[in-house]
Design an enzyme around this catalytic site. Sequence first.
Site, short mmCIF file in Angstrom:
data_model
loop_
_atom_site.label_atom_id
_atom_site.label_comp_id
_atom_site.label_asym_id
_atom_site.label_seq_id
_atom_site.Cartn_x
_atom_site.Cartn_y
_atom_site.Cartn_z
N ASP A 251 0.97 -1.28 -0.12
CA ASP A 251 -0.10 0.01 -0.09
C ASP A 251 0.95 1.24 -0.10
O ASP A 251 2.08 1.20 -0.41
CB ASP A 251 -0.98 0.11 1.08
CG ASP A 251 -2.26 0.77 0.90
OD1 ASP A 251 -2.01 1.77 0.51
OD2 ASP A 251 -3.53 0.22 1.19
N HIS A 274 2.05 1.85 -3.40
CA HIS A 274 0.98 2.63 -4.02
C HIS A 274 1.62 4.23 -3.98
O HIS A 274 1.04 5.19 -4.22
CB HIS A 274 -0.26 2.70 -3.26
CG HIS A 274 -1.03 1.53 -3.33
ND1 HIS A 274 -2.27 1.18 -2.87
CD2 HIS A 274 -0.66 0.16 -4.14
CE1 HIS A 274 -2.72 0.11 -3.05
NE2 HIS A 274 -1.80 -0.58 -3.86
#
Length: 444
Positions: A251, A274
Amino acid sequence: MRSFFPHPSNHSILFILIILHIFVHLLLNIDSVDCFDPLIKLRTKGYLRKSSVELNVDDYGAKGDGVSDDTKIFRDIWKNACSLPSNPKIVVPTKKSYLVGPIEFPGPCKSKVTLKISGAIVAPKDPDVWNCSDTSKWIYFSRVKHLTVEGGGTINGMGQEWWSRSCKTNASNPCRHAPTAITFHKCNNLKVRKIMVLDSQQMHMSFTSCTKVAASHLNILAPGSSPNTDGIHISASSSVEVKESTISTGDDCISIVSNSSKICIKDISCGPGHGISIGSLGKGNSWDQVQDVTVSGVLLSNTDNGVRIKTWQGGSGYAKKITFQNIRMENVSNPIIIDQYYCDSKVPCSNQTLSVKIQDISFIDIKGTSASEEAIRFECSDTSPCKKLYLEDIQLQSCSENATTSFCWQASGSSSGQVSPPPCFASRDNGIQNYVMPTSLNSL
Ligand SMILES: *[C@@H]1O[C@H](CO)[C@@H](O)[C@H](O)[C@H]1NC(C)=O
Ligand SMILES: *[C@@H]1O[C@H](CO)[C@@H](O)[C@H](O)[C@H]1NC(C)=O
Ligand SMILES: *[C@@H]1O[C@H](CO)[C@@H](O)[C@H](O)[C@H]1NC(C)=O
Ligand SMILES: *[C@@H]1O[C@H](CO)[C@@H](O)[C@H](O)[C@H]1NC(C)=O
Ligand SMILES: *[C@@H]1O[C@H](CO)[C@@H](O)[C@H](O)[C@H]1NC(C)=O
Ligand SMILES: *[C@@H]1O[C@H](CO)[C@@H](O)[C@H](O)[C@H]1NC(C)=O
């Protein structure tokens, strides 16, 4: 010309200031902090230190065999250390592995505590061990002041079973919190350095309601497919510096949310993951403000996003005075992105009129390759368009043969230097420009 300053003469003033700054630091023998005013003065020499006492977890009866539960030993040693007036150092010896369940280390302590983790602290594999405890926490420090966590060792969240039970892995699983491996809550004057955090159940390291944090030489590692495993999460905190660290997760590499300000992120290598995110902000109609953030010297490779600001519709507050600078991208899917329609829920989000305001955001010296053709995306709110966006020296090429493109919706701002793909702002802002003054002709 790349410059933060409107007039060349200011360069010489800056130069003199820098020289002065260096001299002052040499004279005072304090570590220089590049981001903002001294966060934490690391005075090790010429400074009266209280004699420190070492407490070794093995002496308290810890097994360190990776199987026996050492939770109680860690709880006891902390309680003892925290009550000592002599700057104690808790030692977790090298080459051993200590199984520790959900645990809280409460403060404030009598003196400055150091936790030296040279070996490994490992979490129980089985999520059911959390049956009676809060599943959002594993190692949880609260209200601790003047804490140092260091030692070159490892904190291993053993997250595999949590990931397989995540609703993001299998939609028929219920959605629930998994623990953050290490949380610092209401901390003050914290140093975290030379620690590896592996395979967290969810987020790896979180600073919430903290002030004066210096984090460096961290190595955070989890598979790119692991759900919600943010690297470093900064929430409602101020004066936080994170530097010289490597983060590979499933993430956000670093996320900055809630009421956070004076955040400096520097010399970070990130990917997979991310990317670096401001937000999400405004979730559940909340009021959030993030300001005075500098992100510089970052390498992003094979991440889903590069530098991103994401807000939910219906929130309020603002994200402002944010600079992303000196960033290299390798095969990044959305290198530069502002998304005011962020929606990470199972049900689609409805359109709302309130929104978090976004302004004074600068993107300077950002180069490399984009995995998608659309390298710049500014998707701003209809009711409060993004203002004073600024692009300078941007060169983002597509990994395919096609040229990269920009997308703008309700976005205004200016640019200077070479910007590729070309900016697509709706119009220039009126009056005085950004707090970062553009210098070249095309911004006049
Ligand atoms: C936790 O709860 C589950 C089901 O609710 C149960 O099967 C398991 O034995 C419990 N584990 C512990 C360690 O108490
Ligand atoms: C998802 O979870 C359900 C219920 O726990 C299970 O029956 C199913 O096999 C899982 N699917 C996958 C792809 O793992
Ligand atoms: C942010 O600050 C505002 C005003 O000080 C406060 O009302 C709000 O609860 C804070 N939010 C968070 C998430 O800390
Ligand atoms: C680039 O990123 C895309 C999308 O994330 C991925 O499919 C592809 O394998 C990557 N290419 C390289 C050379 O790593
Ligand atoms: C929300 O607004 C967008 C853009 O104006 C529009 O395309 C979309 O259909 C709207 N969605 C709903 C659920 O009204
Ligand atoms: C390049 O652009 C053309 C025209 O827009 C499109 O048809 C083609 O699929 C693109 N190529 C790649 C590799 O994305």
